[in-house]
Design a protein around this motif. Structure first.
Motif, mmCIF file in Angstrom:
data_model
loop_
_atom_site.group_PDB
_atom_site.id
_atom_site.type_symbol
_atom_site.label_atom_id
_atom_site.label_comp_id
_atom_site.label_asym_id
_atom_site.label_seq_id
_atom_site.Cartn_x
_atom_site.Cartn_y
_atom_site.Cartn_z
ATOM 1 N N SER A 132 14.611 8.312 -5.133
ATOM 2 C CA SER A 132 13.725 7.226 -4.723
ATOM 3 C C SER A 132 14.469 5.909 -4.546
ATOM 4 N N ILE A 133 15.380 5.598 -5.465
ATOM 5 C CA ILE A 133 16.080 4.311 -5.370
ATOM 6 C C ILE A 133 17.232 4.392 -4.371
ATOM 7 N N LEU A 134 18.124 5.369 -4.547
ATOM 8 C CA LEU A 134 19.233 5.507 -3.600
ATOM 9 C C LEU A 134 18.727 5.909 -2.220
ATOM 10 N N GLY A 135 17.669 6.713 -2.185
ATOM 11 C CA GLY A 135 17.132 7.166 -0.895
ATOM 12 C C GLY A 135 16.540 6.039 -0.065
ATOM 13 N N ALA A 136 16.123 4.952 -0.728
ATOM 14 C CA ALA A 136 15.561 3.811 0.003
ATOM 15 C C ALA A 136 16.645 2.939 0.626
ATOM 16 N N ALA A 137 17.890 3.102 0.171
ATOM 17 C CA ALA A 137 18.971 2.193 0.575
ATOM 18 C C ALA A 137 19.203 2.124 2.090
ATOM 19 N N ALA A 179 0.839 -1.201 0.000
ATOM 20 C CA ALA A 179 0.000 0.000 0.000
ATOM 21 C C ALA A 179 0.874 1.252 0.000
ATOM 22 N N ALA A 180 1.953 1.219 0.760
ATOM 23 C CA ALA A 180 2.901 2.343 0.751
ATOM 24 C C ALA A 180 3.513 2.503 -0.636
ATOM 25 N N SER A 181 3.768 1.388 -1.308
ATOM 26 C CA SER A 181 4.311 1.442 -2.665
ATOM 27 C C SER A 181 3.337 2.126 -3.615
ATOM 28 N N ALA A 182 2.043 1.824 -3.479
ATOM 29 C CA ALA A 182 1.038 2.442 -4.336
ATOM 30 C C ALA A 182 0.984 3.951 -4.106
ATOM 31 N N ILE A 183 1.065 4.366 -2.860
ATOM 32 C CA ILE A 183 1.078 5.801 -2.544
ATOM 33 C C ILE A 183 2.331 6.455 -3.117
ATOM 34 N N GLY A 184 3.455 5.743 -3.017
ATOM 35 C CA GLY A 184 4.713 6.265 -3.531
ATOM 36 C C GLY A 184 4.676 6.511 -5.031
ATOM 37 N N ILE A 185 3.965 5.668 -5.761
ATOM 38 C CA ILE A 185 3.848 5.839 -7.211
ATOM 39 C C ILE A 185 3.183 7.167 -7.544
ATOM 40 N N ILE A 186 2.077 7.473 -6.881
ATOM 41 C CA ILE A 186 1.386 8.737 -7.107
ATOM 42 C C ILE A 186 2.283 9.909 -6.738
ATOM 43 N N ALA A 187 2.937 9.826 -5.592
ATOM 44 C CA ALA A 187 3.800 10.914 -5.142
ATOM 45 C C ALA A 187 4.953 11.146 -6.120
ATOM 46 N N ILE A 227 8.610 -3.392 10.204
ATOM 47 C CA ILE A 227 7.413 -3.032 9.436
ATOM 48 C C ILE A 227 7.430 -1.543 9.084
ATOM 49 N N ILE A 228 7.861 -0.705 10.032
ATOM 50 C CA ILE A 228 7.960 0.741 9.759
ATOM 51 C C ILE A 228 8.956 0.999 8.638
ATOM 52 N N LEU A 229 10.106 0.332 8.699
ATOM 53 C CA LEU A 229 11.115 0.487 7.655
ATOM 54 C C LEU A 229 10.599 -0.011 6.306
ATOM 55 N N ALA A 230 9.851 -1.114 6.324
ATOM 56 C CA ALA A 230 9.286 -1.649 5.075
ATOM 57 C C ALA A 230 8.321 -0.653 4.452
ATOM 58 N N ILE A 231 7.513 0.008 5.263
ATOM 59 C CA ILE A 231 6.579 1.018 4.757
ATOM 60 C C ILE A 231 7.339 2.190 4.140
ATOM 61 N N ILE A 232 8.395 2.631 4.818
ATOM 62 C CA ILE A 232 9.199 3.749 4.288
ATOM 63 C C ILE A 232 9.855 3.353 2.967
ATOM 64 N N VAL A 233 10.424 2.150 2.916
ATOM 65 C CA VAL A 233 11.079 1.679 1.690
ATOM 66 C C VAL A 233 10.067 1.586 0.555
ATOM 67 N N GLY A 234 8.896 1.014 0.819
ATOM 68 C CA GLY A 234 7.870 0.912 -0.211
ATOM 69 C C GLY A 234 7.450 2.273 -0.734
ATOM 70 N N LEU A 235 7.273 3.221 0.178
ATOM 71 C CA LEU A 235 6.874 4.579 -0.197
ATOM 72 C C LEU A 235 7.929 5.245 -1.065
ATOM 73 N N VAL A 236 9.202 5.091 -0.693
ATOM 74 C CA VAL A 236 10.287 5.798 -1.380
ATOM 75 C C VAL A 236 10.648 5.134 -2.708
ATOM 76 N N ILE A 237 10.903 3.823 -2.676
ATOM 77 C CA ILE A 237 11.459 3.175 -3.868
ATOM 78 C C ILE A 237 10.431 3.070 -4.998
ATOM 79 N N SER A 238 9.156 2.995 -4.677
ATOM 80 C CA SER A 238 8.148 2.831 -5.727
ATOM 81 C C SER A 238 7.838 4.129 -6.453
ATOM 82 N N SER A 239 8.307 5.244 -5.922
ATOM 83 C CA SER A 239 8.073 6.522 -6.606
ATOM 84 C C SER A 239 8.880 6.633 -7.890
#
Length: 283
Positions: free
Chosen positions: A174-179, A149-157, A194-206
């Motif tokens: 988005s890619i380097l920032g998720a590292a 779900a965080a990944s989907a939000i990241g795409i829009i952002a 889980i918090i880190l996974a949400i952040i990674v999904g949000l950032v890398i999927s953008s």
């Protein structure tokens, strides 16, 4: 897969100057469906059995009906455009063919790093949580839903921000920032993981909508071909990545897979070699 290149062309025709946002809205449909899949599996399929999957066919039927209207609109637009083509200044007019091809090669590397990492997460994140923390299947599925779900939000952002500040910076960030978040994940506790996974999904999927629109700007007039190339890479690399990490997990274990896969976003550094199309457009 044949659907995606032409659908990308439709999205860009309907963009109204906001290609990144339009591409993101199109892609978030698929990613949103992917995100809700684990949640529906936990809430519907697991309690009621596999036959409950049949109810999801309703969504496919509704999608087909909606696309008939989209197809009629697309036909009208294409007919109107066909007799009105004229030479338009491209944002890559000042770039050599060699520079354009190098930029496309960089985008392929970035797509590889992103899709291989996402393949690891979508295929093995639940097993990692169960193996390391002993959580239930339902809990692990809900955690995967949070990541997707965080990944989907990241795409829009990513699409919206790319239209505002330039796609190169979104791709790079988005890619380097998720590292750092990805690298920390295998060593964190359950809640922090889980918090880190949400952040990674949000950032890398953008990155993906920005990568795709950036690539179509490198090859103006070839939206279908470029969209087909990068969607094909996205789907293909995702499948190869899932198989590769499955083979690796059988040999070395799930934990080792997560340690190795978290290094993939570091490849985002190669985005430094991309030309800044936003600046070129202003020259």
């Amino acid at each position: 897969s044949i659907f995606h290149p032409e659908a990308s062309r439709v999205a860009q025709l309907a963009a109204g100057g906001k290609k990144g946002l339009a591409q993101s809205i199109f892609q978030v449909g698929g990613n949103g469906g992917t995100a809700i899949g684990p949640l529906l599996a936990a809430l519907i399929v697991l309690p009621h059995g596999r036959l409950a999957v049949l109810w999801f066919a309703v969504a496919a039927i509704m999608g087909a009906l909606i696309l008939t209207r989209v197809g009629r609109w697309y036909k009208r637009v294409v007919n109107n455009i066909s007799g009105q083509r004229r030479k338009v200044r491209s944002v890559v007019d000042h770039l050599s063919k060699r520079r354009i091809n190098m930029a496309l090669a960089v985008l392929v590397v970035l797509t590889f790093s992103k899709q291989f990492y996402l393949a690891s997460m979508t295929s093995y994140f639940t097993f990692f949580l169960i193996d390391k923390f002993g959580v239930s299947i339902q809990y692990s599925q809900i955690a995967l839903f949070a990541f997707l779900a965080a990944s989907a939000i990241g795409i829009i952002a990513g699409g919206y921000i790319g239209d505002k500040i330039g796609r190169k910076y979104v791709i790079w960030g988005s890619i380097l920032g998720a590292a750092p978040f990805a690298i920390a994940m295998p060593y964190a506790g359950l809640t922090l993981t889980i918090i880190l996974a949400i952040i990674v999904g949000l950032v890398i999927s953008s990155a993906f909508s920005a990568i795709l629109v950036y690539a179509t700007e490198l090859k103006p007039g070839k939206v279908g071909m470029i969209a087909g190339l990068f969607f094909g890479l996205s789907f293909g690399l995702g499948g190869v990545g899932a198989a590769f990490f499955g083979w690796l997990a059988d040999i070395r274990g799930i934990y080792f897979v997560f340690e190795i896969s978290t290094l993939l976003p570091l490849l985002g550094i190669v985005a430094a070699f991309l030309p800044d199309l936003k600046k070129i457009d202003k020259e």
